[in-house]
Design an enzyme around this catalytic site. Structure first.
Site, mmCIF file in Angstrom:
data_model
loop_
_atom_site.group_PDB
_atom_site.id
_atom_site.type_symbol
_atom_site.label_atom_id
_atom_site.label_comp_id
_atom_site.label_asym_id
_atom_site.label_seq_id
_atom_site.Cartn_x
_atom_site.Cartn_y
_atom_site.Cartn_z
ATOM 1 N N LYS A 118 0.841 -1.194 0.000
ATOM 2 C CA LYS A 118 0.000 0.000 0.000
ATOM 3 C C LYS A 118 0.879 1.247 0.000
ATOM 4 C CE LYS A 118 -4.410 -1.328 2.090
ATOM 5 N NZ LYS A 118 -5.336 -1.102 3.216
ATOM 6 N N GLU A 133 -19.289 -8.656 8.913
ATOM 7 C CA GLU A 133 -20.363 -8.029 9.678
ATOM 8 C C GLU A 133 -21.328 -9.045 10.269
ATOM 9 O OE1 GLU A 133 -18.814 -5.160 6.628
ATOM 10 O OE2 GLU A 133 -19.515 -7.250 6.575
ATOM 11 N N ARG A 142 -25.496 -5.750 6.129
ATOM 12 C CA ARG A 142 -24.942 -7.057 5.783
ATOM 13 C C ARG A 142 -25.136 -8.078 6.903
ATOM 14 N NH1 ARG A 142 -19.232 -6.582 2.974
ATOM 15 N NH2 ARG A 142 -20.223 -7.825 1.384
#
Length: 616
Positions: free
Chosen positions: A279, A364, A392
């Site tokens: 990243k 979730e 979700r």
């Protein structure tokens, strides 16, 4: 600034005409343009810097858009957008009427699938691969999924299904949570070329036929191959799912990427390529702190992001501080988040109470049921989650929390309009989907102190409770030192006006409603509770006013205004009601103030709607 090569690329077909040396130049220019562009508009940066070479390689090898690329989560697709004819519109990124921050099918034929929540890419790409097979099409389907998204159970459901189907699916794991040292990287690059090459795969098929006459030898060879591949490349898990595992390879080595992808393209059946990226690649400060540079506002790339000082606290900060204060008072408190520590304000808590802090990954559904299990044993779980993400875990919310009436607190961040992330991230439906659940208490604060008191109230209850607050800050109300429980289901009249109009405002809509009330001499009630609704006050205001106006930053269908209508119907009261809220449409991305204005939910819009109704 002008870019010698990038400025000539209007679609991937032009990219595919370049030789390998020119691809390296394109990747360098693409990274420079990405930094220049995102620093001017804001957006996701570090994740996109990490996918530059991978994006170039994918479009160089595959015949896009005929070949389908599905990106997961989708915030890593800026290089993809730039290379697919949208470079000139990057200055409009995440602005109203401009480019979306995620892939959208209606934005470009190169965006094969809309992805803004995680862990969906493999399922979507598998569906495309199966459809291509049924239709006799030769196109390939490629899912690019991050290691964070692989923590979502849906990704593994899709992997399991894909292996059983033997579909021509390519899954690329973009792993940016680790790095490859030079010597290991070189070895893995060699192995990737070998394992994806035709010679190896042809030899493997031939050996199966030859050894097939002696089952014990074939089984021994198969197990030996799997063991060696697993030891060297870590692919045993994915092989068990039925995939041909290749990698890991350096995701910034363009030559290896192109060669490996070219080999994989010709292979049949499910293929799994493990790519390791970094990243923030190519920008030192982003590499050093990829979390800080994950989602950025406008900044000077020569200086970097500067820390902000002063200013009123956001609702997220109010929650984070309350959580630590509450944990000091009650050792039963446990905090749970699905991979949203920074976004949900849990950094301080994670440091001060590490044993009571649980980040369960991008999962979730698991977060909600895990909280239910914690509550079963007498502890007090607080689930910090965005409104759009709790959607979700809705089945778990019903079955595992509400049916069992467990005291789980949901700190529901990003309720209402969130802005630049758009329709996939607006918290537009939570009041509707929460208030229909038995046992659930639903609160919406109008200011910072009310938010703190509502969180304490929710924690004090022995039933499921949600405190739903918006992104950003409130009106600047000072916090009271002491915490107190609010009277359950009781609203507060903030302004007593004449007898013509009473505004029943929920949460963030109290402030603009008070502004409107001054001009219209209207009564304003801060309703506080969406469930249980203060039906006594609703009846009282209905009896004393000519028009009731409900205002909420939530979808009108099934929302707080609907609750008021239901209450009036039960009491057989016929007072006219004007309901104001979010329209029956997905609100686009853009500046939050602009979006609220377009939805008629700023002070001017609320006043205009009321006056139009009165004049009618």
């Amino acid at each position: 600034m002008p870019y010698e090569l990038l400025d000539t690329i209007e679609d991937p077909a032009q990219l595919r005409a370049l030789d390998r040396k020119r691809l390296h130049q394109l990747a360098r220019e693409l990274r420079e343009f990405l930094i220049e562009s995102v620093s001017a508009t804001g957006g996701h940066l570090s994740s996109n810097l990490g996918t530059v070479e991978l994006t170039v390689a994918l479009h160089a090898v595959f015949n896009t858009p005929e070949d389908r690329i599905v990106w997961d989560v989708g915030h890593q697709t800026y290089p993809h957008k730039i290379l697919t004819g949208r470079r000139d519109r990057m200055g409009t990124l995440r602005q109203y009427g401009g480019l979306a921050g995620f892939p959208r099918r209606d934005e470009s034929p190169y965006d094969a699938f809309g992805t803004a929540h995680s862990s969906t890419s493999i399922s979507g790409a598998l569906g495309m691969a199966v459809a291509a097979k049924l239709r006799g099409d030769a196109r390939r389907a490629i899912a690019v999924i991050g290691d964070g998204a692989m923590t979502g159970g849906m990704a593994f459901e899709a992997l399991n299904n894909a292996g059983a189907m033997d579909a021509d699916l390519i899954v690329i794991l973009n792993d940016n949570d680790m790095s490859i040292s030079e010597n290991v990287g070189a070895l893995n690059s060699y192995l990737a070329r070998l394992l994806s090459g035709r010679l190896y795969t042809s030899a493997r098929r031939a050996s199966g036929k030859v050894l097939g006459v002696v089952p014990p030898l074939e089984e021994l060879a198969r197990r030996a191959e799997k063991h060696m591949r697993g030891m060297v490349t870590g692919g045993t898990l994915f092989e068990e799912f039925g995939f041909n595992y290749i990698g890991p390879i350096d995701g910034h080595d363009l030559d290896t990427l192109v060669t490996t992808l070219t080999n994989i393209r010709s292979l049949k059946g499910p293929q799994f390529l493990h790519v390791v990226t970094r990243k923030g690649k190519g920008m030192d400060v982003a590499e050093e702190d990829p979390i800080l540079y994950h989602g950025v506002g406008k900044f000077d790339p020569q200086v970097g992001i500067q820390p902000k000082s002063g200013g009123k606290p956001t609702y997220t900060q109010i929650f984070g501080d309350w959580l630590c204060d509450m944990a000091a008072l009650d050792e039963r408190l446990v905090a749970i988040t699905p991979a949203m520590r920074e976004g949900s304000g849990l950094v301080r808590f994670s440091k001060e109470y590490p044993a009571r802090y649980f980040d369960v990954g991008i999962a979730e559904q698991h977060a909600v049921t895990f909280a239910a299990g914690v509550a079963c044993e007498g502890l007090k779980p607080v689930v910090a989650i965005y409104s759009t993400f709790l959607q979700r875990g809705y089945d778990q919310l019903i079955h595992d929390v509400c049916i069992q009436c467990l005291p789980v607190v949901f700190a529901l961040d990003r309720g209402g309009i969130v802005g630049a992330d758009g329709p996939t991230h607006h918290g537009a439906f939570d009041l509707s989907y929460l208030r229909c659940l038995p046992h659930m208490v639903v609160m919406a604060p109008s200011d910072e102190d009310e938010c703190r008191q509502m969180l304490f109230t929710a924690f004090s209850l022995d039933v499921p409770a949600a405190v739903r607050y918006p992104r950003g800050g409130g009106p600047g109300t000072p916090l009271q030192k002491d915490m107190r429980a609010l009277l359950l289901g009781k609203a507060v009249v903030r302004r007593q006006g004449g007898g013509r109009v009473a505004i029943l405002a929920f949460g963030s809509m109290v402030a603009p409603s008070l502004e409107v009330a001054q001009a219209l001499d209207a009564t304003v009630a801060d309703m506080r509770f969406v469930k249980p609704l203060d039906e006594a006050l609703v009846a009282e205001l209905a009896a004393g006013h000519d028009l009731l106006v409900t205002v909420e930053e939530n979808a009108l269908e099934g929302g707080a205004g609907s609750a008021v209508l239901e209450a009036l119907a039960r009491e057989k009261l016929a007072t006219p009601v004007l309901r104001l809220g979010l329209p029956d449409a997905f609100v686009e991305h853009g500046d939050p103030a602009l979006l609220l204005s377009l939805c008629g939910l700023d002070a001017a819009g609320i006043r205009k709607s009321i006056e139009a109704r009165l004049h009618r």
